[in-house]
Design a protein around this motif. Structure first.
Motif, PDB file in Angstrom:
ATOM      1  N   ASP A 123       2.500   2.209  -3.097  1.00 39.43           N
ATOM      2  CA  ASP A 123       1.535   2.122  -3.848  1.00 39.43           C
ATOM      3  C   ASP A 123       1.474   3.996  -4.189  1.00 39.43           C
ATOM      4  O   ASP A 123       1.160   4.559  -5.347  1.00 39.43           O
ATOM      5  CB  ASP A 123      -0.009   1.527  -3.997  1.00 39.43           C
ATOM      6  CG  ASP A 123      -0.132   0.011  -4.508  1.00 39.43           C
ATOM      7  OD1 ASP A 123       0.941   0.142  -5.508  1.00 39.43           O
ATOM      8  OD2 ASP A 123      -0.673  -0.117  -4.842  1.00 39.43           O
TER       9      ASP A 123
ATOM     10  N   PRO B 260       5.223   6.035  -4.516  1.00 43.10           N
ATOM     11  CA  PRO B 260       6.104   5.294  -6.070  1.00 43.10           C
ATOM     12  C   PRO B 260       7.496   5.731  -5.200  1.00 43.10           C
ATOM     13  O   PRO B 260       8.637   5.099  -6.055  1.00 43.10           O
ATOM     14  CB  PRO B 260       5.064   6.216  -6.271  1.00 43.10           C
ATOM     15  CG  PRO B 260       4.740   6.798  -6.399  1.00 43.10           C
ATOM     16  CD  PRO B 260       4.097   7.299  -5.532  1.00 43.10           C
TER      17      PRO B 260
ATOM     18  N   GLU C 262       0.963  -1.266  -0.169  1.00 43.14           N
ATOM     19  CA  GLU C 262       0.045   0.197  -0.168  1.00 43.14           C
ATOM     20  C   GLU C 262       0.710   1.591   0.050  1.00 43.14           C
ATOM     21  O   GLU C 262       0.246   2.295  -0.764  1.00 43.14           O
ATOM     22  CB  GLU C 262      -0.814  -0.627   1.099  1.00 43.14           C
ATOM     23  CG  GLU C 262      -1.701  -0.456   1.293  1.00 43.14           C
ATOM     24  CD  GLU C 262      -2.960  -1.192   2.993  1.00 43.14           C
ATOM     25  OE1 GLU C 262      -3.438  -2.176   2.440  1.00 43.14           O
ATOM     26  OE2 GLU C 262      -2.249  -0.413   3.053  1.00 43.14           O
TER      27      GLU C 262
END
Length: 332
Positions: A176, A179, A173
Motif C-alpha cells: 500500500d 506500490p 501494508e
C-alpha cells in the motif's frame, strides 16, 4: 461473515477475501509499522531499499500479526480452553499477548536454550512456559502432551492458515505504502512470513518477486527446493538466528515452491555484521533472524541491482547483555 477455511488442509490456500478479513480483524490491535530508508544502505547494496520495521511491532516481532488473527478467529467455545504452542520465543510472546487481550490462558513450550530476552517476553505477556529439550521433536511432543492432559487449542507458529493470513498483512501494508516495488526479501524459518508475503503479493501485486534468505546452517528451504520435496529428518542448526531454526511444513513448502523466486543463504558472521550495521545506520536494533536479509543484500547474493526492494525486518528481540559483537573497541 468470515469465509470458512479448512485450516488443516495444506492445499486450501487463503484467497484475497481471507487476507482482507485478517487485516480487518487485527486492525487497531497491531501496529502499522513504519517503512525506513537509508541512503547509506542503498549505496552499499546497490538498490533502493525500503525496510518494513516489524522490530517495532507489538511484542517486538511480526509474529503479533499471525497470533492475533489466529486467536481472534477462534469461536468462544474453543478459546475458553486456552491456547498452546511451541516456540523459540517470538511466536510464544505473540500468542501470550494475543491470548491475554482476549482473556484466555496461553501455554508456551520453549527450548531450555531460549534466549533470556525471549523468555522474559513470554512471561511479561502472561504466558505459562513449559521448557523442553532444544529439538523440534521434543517441542512437539511436550505441546501434544499438554493438549492431551489440559486441553486447549494448538496455534502452530507457522503451520496454520490463520497465522499465515496474519503474517501476510505486513506485506499488504508495505505494498500500500510503496506500490512500485520490484521485489520483497524475507527471512525463512518455518515459512509463515514468506508464505504470507507470497500470498499478499500474488493477490495484490503479482509482478513483485519474492526472495527468501536463510542461515547457512539452516538452509533446508533451499535443500527442499533443490530436491523437489520435503526431506524428512533434515538437520538444522545450531546458529545465531534462533528464530529461523525451524522446519518447513507441507503448506509453507507448497507456497514457497510455487511462489518464491529464489532462496539464498548467509553465514553467522555476515549476519552479525549486518545486524551491527543496521544498528549504526538505521538506529534500529534487529535480531539475527531479521538481519539475515540485510546480510544477503550487502553480500550481493540476490540480483537486485538498481531495483526497488522491500525488506521485512522481522523482529528485534535481543538480549542486550549478550550482543554478538564486542561492546567496546580499542581506539588507536
Amino acid at each position: 461473515m468470515d469465509r470458512e477455511v479448512n485450516f488443516s488442509d495444506p492445499g486450501g490456500w487463503p484467497d484475497a477475501d481471507a487476507l482482507r478479513s485478517a487485516r480487518l480483524r487485527i486492525d487497531g490491535r497491531i501496529v502499522r509499522t513504519p517503512v525506513l530508508t537509508s541512503r547509506t544502505l542503498d549505496e552499499k547494496c546497490g538498490c533502493r531499499l525500503f525496510f518494513k520495521a516489524e522490530n517495532l511491532q507489538r511484542v517486538g516481532a511480526f509474529k503479533a500479526r499471525g497470533a492475533a488473527n489466529a486467536v481472534l478467529s477462534l469461536p468462544d467455545s474453543d478459546a475458553e480452553a486456552g491456547v498452546v504452542t511451541h516456540s523459540s520465543g517470538n511466536h510464544g510472546a505473540a500468542l501470550a499477548w494475543a491470548a491475554a487481550s482476549r482473556g484466555v490462558p496461553a501455554t508456551i513450550v520453549m527450548p531450555e536454550t531460549a534466549s533470556r530476552a525471549k523468555v522474559e517476553n513470554v512471561r511479561r505477556y502472561g504466558g505459562t512456559i513449559a521448557f523442553c529439550r532444544p529439538t523440534l521433536e521434543d517441542r512437539e511432543a511436550v505441546a501434544a502432551r499438554i493438549l492431551t492432559e489440559a486441553g486447549g487449542v494448538l496455534v502452530h507458529p507457522f503451520d496454520d492458515w490463520r497465522v499465515i493470513e496474519g503474517q501476510a498483512t505486513a506485506a499488504m501494508e508495505m505494498l500500500d505504502e510503496i506500490p512500485d516495488l520490484d521485489a520483497i526479501v524475507v527471512p525463512i524459518g518455518g515459512g509463515g512470513l514468506i508464505s504470507g508475503t507470497c500470498l499478499a503479493v500474488g493477490h495484490a501485486a503479482p509482478g513483485v518477486r519474492v526472495y527468501g534468505v536463510e542461515p547457512e546452517n539452516a538452509a533446508e528451504a533451499a535443500a527442499f527446493i533443490n530436491a523437489g520435496q520435503r526431506i524428512e529428518g533434515y538437520r538444522i542448526g545450531p546458529g545465531i538466528a534462533d528464530g529461523l531454526m525451524a522446519t518447513l511444513s507441507p503448506r509453507t513448502f507448497a507456497v514457497i515452491r510455487e511462489r518464491v523466486e529464489g532462496i539464498v543463504t548467509v553465514s553467522d558472521a555476515e549476519t552479525i555484521a549486518a545486524m551491527r550495521l543496521v544498528w549504526m545506520v538505521l538506529k534500529s536494533l534487529v535480531e539475527p533472524s531479521a538481519a539475515v536479509v540485510v546480510a544477503a543484500l550487502l553480500e550481493g547474493r540476490i540480483p537486485l541491482q538498481g531495483q526497488r526492494v522491500g525488506v521485512i525486518l522481522s523482529g528485534g528481540n535481543v538480549d542486550l547483555d549478550r550482543l554478538p559483537w564486542p561492546t567496546q573497541e580499542r581506539v588507536s
